[in-house]
Scaffold this active site. Structure first.
Site, PDB file in Angstrom:
ATOM      1  CB  CYS A 127      -0.926   0.025   1.219  1.00 34.43           C
ATOM      2  SG  CYS A 127      -1.788   1.614   1.363  1.00 34.43           S
ATOM      3  CB  CYS A 130       0.306   2.028   4.824  1.00 35.57           C
ATOM      4  SG  CYS A 130      -1.443   2.091   5.104  1.00 35.57           S
ATOM      5  CB  CYS A 144      -5.025  -0.402   2.450  1.00 37.24           C
ATOM      6  SG  CYS A 144      -4.585   0.710   3.792  1.00 37.24           S
ATOM      7  CG  HIS A 147      -4.435   4.728   2.713  1.00 37.41           C
ATOM      8  ND1 HIS A 147      -3.578   4.096   3.587  1.00 37.41           N
ATOM      9  CD2 HIS A 147      -4.137   6.050   2.776  1.00 37.41           C
ATOM     10  CE1 HIS A 147      -2.778   4.981   4.140  1.00 37.41           C
ATOM     11  NE2 HIS A 147      -3.101   6.180   3.673  1.00 37.41           N
ATOM     12  CE  LYS A 296     -10.186   8.799   7.784  1.00 37.35           C
ATOM     13  NZ  LYS A 296      -9.671   7.697   7.111  1.00 37.35           N
ATOM     14  CE  LYS A 299      -6.347  20.114   1.948  1.00 35.34           C
ATOM     15  NZ  LYS A 299      -5.157  20.113   1.135  1.00 35.34           N
TER      16      LYS A 299
END
Ligand code: ME8
Length: 641
Positions: A127, A130, A144, A147, A296, A299
């Site tokens: 990944c 990570c 993952c 992600h 979470k 942006k």
């Protein structure tokens, strides 16, 4: 016991700008640093930025600039963010610092020389987010877990660290040191991971794929895997192996991280240390994740809370208090504006702020702002000393919210002490001046303890409090020592008048409501004539009843009945003066900070030459008077209907 205390944050990737999550870890490390300074330890904090690896290259490419230039920019943002939150790290490390590069190469060589690094072929699921390989078992639906992207299969020749060699040692070490990784749930997570055979760790990347990294000292065709490089910051920043700081602070170290990077810190790092012949770190402290309004931060959702926003919108001390009080260390926490406002008003403006301004205003009035020569009441003094002990036990265990609850227990005890002892009643009786001196002395000594205890979390407010208490000048360790004395403030100390530490946050909606035009009575059918002594609803609606907060009070000259009150009626109204016939029943000091019910649209009247705009409501039963007050801390200006 070691007299040194070393606390570290993770070093943050420079592929994104600092936000609430980074700020939280860094704030609590600063709280720990400050607390251990108070406790007289040689306290030292390190933070910094993690600048090598694929992610940084990708982020730099997206901006069209070289990785180093990109890393310089973002690293500076992290460095500049911390002072805005009153965070004062002793050292800021960057993994591109030549000193760090040198130490990483030294450790790699040492581990290689003793046969713990070998060359081999590896294929695995990688990944890029990570920066690590995943086993099939670790993936969720083939993705993952962090992600939510599918890892890429990569096969290449690389160098490997013989992590497997240290698996049994690590299991035994964790079992022998039950709080090595804390809270316990994370220790259990690591132990459960260690139940499976540990694979060796791939610690290199061929330069054909990645050049942005630290070159392996024994093979220049490869760079170091970013985690092997990054973890070493915790000793390279101290000048390992010979530095004076390394001798002083290692291994009395407390690593603080969130649960996302448990595996590198709980497994890679201790085995790396063991192989390199370095003593294991003292503790790994793992906290949960912050969400914002239950989501979470991202942006695209526009809910990213940056350090700038935290300082400007919420205030440095208040935001530090909020995150420490709100998150139970180890569990996830949620940041919401409504919750923040509530905590601010209840804990900071009311409990702490009012205690402080009320007490100093009374000391000013009764003793000219000078700490009187008097005994102290044992109960509140003992409670203060017990809370200091409790705080000192809880904070090093990272139980921030419990430690603060203990301090607020003391604040509440002090507020009750005022109500029980009624200094304003004592002040009326010259024969009880000695008792008044005991009460006021006990209160200011308690305020001193409160100020010292809140300093690690709210250094700005604490400094103001200590300044107003006439206690400036000492260093932190001396404050704490003094707070253990029965009377930390000497008789004769001149205090200030107790400025407002935390002015209340008023709700926006209320201000609008106050402005809203009154609805006109319905046209059409005339309403039935009311019976005598009965008013219609429209009659009632003409009354403008609102909650007012008394901000100042004084007896009107030449009367014993009238009191002049400054009353805050919230935005847009602000302050107004009301003259009320309550002075025979209430002392002026006792009125400050009270919430009262005001008839706001009463025709103004002049009383003893003072224009009174409005009237307050009270129940009068013969000689007794009882003010009508709301039964919770609703904000000034709240309408009563
Ligand atoms: O992992 N809630 O860096 P990173 C709480 N470079 N904490 C949070 C958070 C959230 N929502 N988001 C981030 C790396 N954090 C590596 C570390 S150390 C040798 C190398 C905080 O920039 C928390 O401390 O992804 C978490 O562990 C860290 O930021 C991850 O920072």
């Amino acid at each position: 016991m070691s007299r040194s205390y070393y606390v570290t944050t993770p070093i943050y990737y420079v592929n994104a700008e600092p936000h609430l999550g980074h700020a939280y870890t860094t704030i609590i490390c600063d709280v720990l640093r400050r607390f251990h300074l108070l406790a007289g330890l040689d306290s030292y904090m390190q933070t910094g930025t993690d600048e090598h690896g694929d992610k940084v290259v990708q982020a730099a490419e997206a901006k069209g600039i070289p990785p180093k230039e990109y890393a310089d920019r973002i690293s500076l943002k992290f460095r500049e963010a911390w002072p805005k939150l009153a965070i004062e790290p002793d050292y800021f490390i960057r993994t591109t610092d030549p000193g760090h590069v040198h130490v990483v190469q030294g450790i790699l060589q040492k581990v290689y020389d003793q046969g713990d690094i070998y060359f081999g072929q590896y294929g695995g699921l990688y990944c890029f987010g990570c920066e690590r390989f995943y086993t099939e078992k670790e993936l969720i639906d083939g993705k993952c877990p962090d992600h939510l992207t599918e890892p890429t299969y990569i096969e290449e020749e690389n160098y490997f660290f013989r992590m497997s060699r240290y698996q049994d040692w690590l299991i035994d070490y964790i079992k022998d040191h039950p709080d090595y990784i804390r809270p316990e749930r994370y220790k259990n997570e690591v132990l459960s991971f260690l139940r499976e055979p540990l694979e060796d760790l791939c610690i290199s990347r061929p330069k054909t794929r990645l050049t942005w990294g630290i070159e392996l000292p024994f093979d220049p065709k490869f760079v170091t895997y970013v985690w092997f490089d990054a973890l070493i910051n915790y000793v390279s920043g101290l000048g390992y192996p010979d530095g004076e700081k390394y001798q002083r602070y290692w291994p009395s170290v407390q690593h603080v991280i969130a649960k996302d990077i448990l595996k590198p810190h709980g497994i890679f790092w201790p085995t790396m240390l063991k192989s390199a012949g370095i003593e294991p770190y003292r503790h790994l402290n793992v906290h949960g994740y912050w969400t914002v309004d239950g989501q979470k931060m991202s942006k695209s959702l526009g809910n990213v809370i940056t350090p700038d926003l935290m300082a400007d919108k919420f205030g440095i001390d208040a935001v530090r208090y909020y995150v420490c009080r709100e998150m139970v260390f180890g569990l996830d926490g949620d940041f919401s504006q409504a919750n923040f406002d509530e905590r601010f008003n209840a804990d900071l403006a009311n409990d702490l702020g009012n205690l402080f301004s009320r007490s100093l205003a009374m000391l000013d009035k009764y003793f000219g702002g000078v700490v009187p020569e008097a005994e102290t009441d044992q109960d509140l003094t003992d409670k203060g000393l017990a809370v200091m002990d409790e705080f000192g036990r809880l904070l090093p265990e990272l139980a921030f919210h419990q430690a603060l609850l203990a301090v607020w227990g003391l604040i509440s005890a002090a507020n009750h002490y005022i109500v029980d002892n009624e200094p304003w009643v004592l002040a009326k009786d010259s024969a009880r001046k000695d008792r008044l001196a005991v009460v006021m002395n006990t209160l200011v000594q308690t305020l001193y303890r409160v100020a010292v205890l809140v300093w690690p979390v709210m250094p700005g407010a604490a400094a103001k409090m200590l300044d107003q208490l006439g206690a400036e000048g000492d260093d932190a360790a001396r404050w704490f020592e003094r707070a253990r004395d029965e009377e930390p403030l000497a008789a004769g100390t001149k205090t200030g008048r107790g400025e407002a530490l935390f002015p209340r946050i008023e709700k926006q909606a209320k201000a609008k409501k106050a402005k809203a035009p009154q609805k006109k009575a319905k046209k059409g059918k005339p309403e039935a004539a009311p019976a005598e002594n009965i008013i219609t609803f429209d009659d009632f609606r003409r009354l403008d009843l609102a909650v007012g907060l008394v901000t100042a009070a004084e007896l009107v000259e030449n009367t014993d009945r009238l009191m002049k009150l400054s009353v805050d009626l919230g935005e847009p109204e602000g302050q107004r003066t009301i003259v009320a016939g309550i002075a025979r029943h209430y002392a002026a000091d006792e009125m400050i900070g009270r919430r009262i019910v005001v008839v706001a649209n009463l025709q103004p009247a002049k009383l003893k030459g003072i224009e009174s705009r409005g009237m307050l409501l009270a129940a009068v039963d013969g000689d007794r008077m009882s003010l009508i007050t709301p039964d919770s801390d609703v904000g000034p200006g709240t309408k009563i209907s």
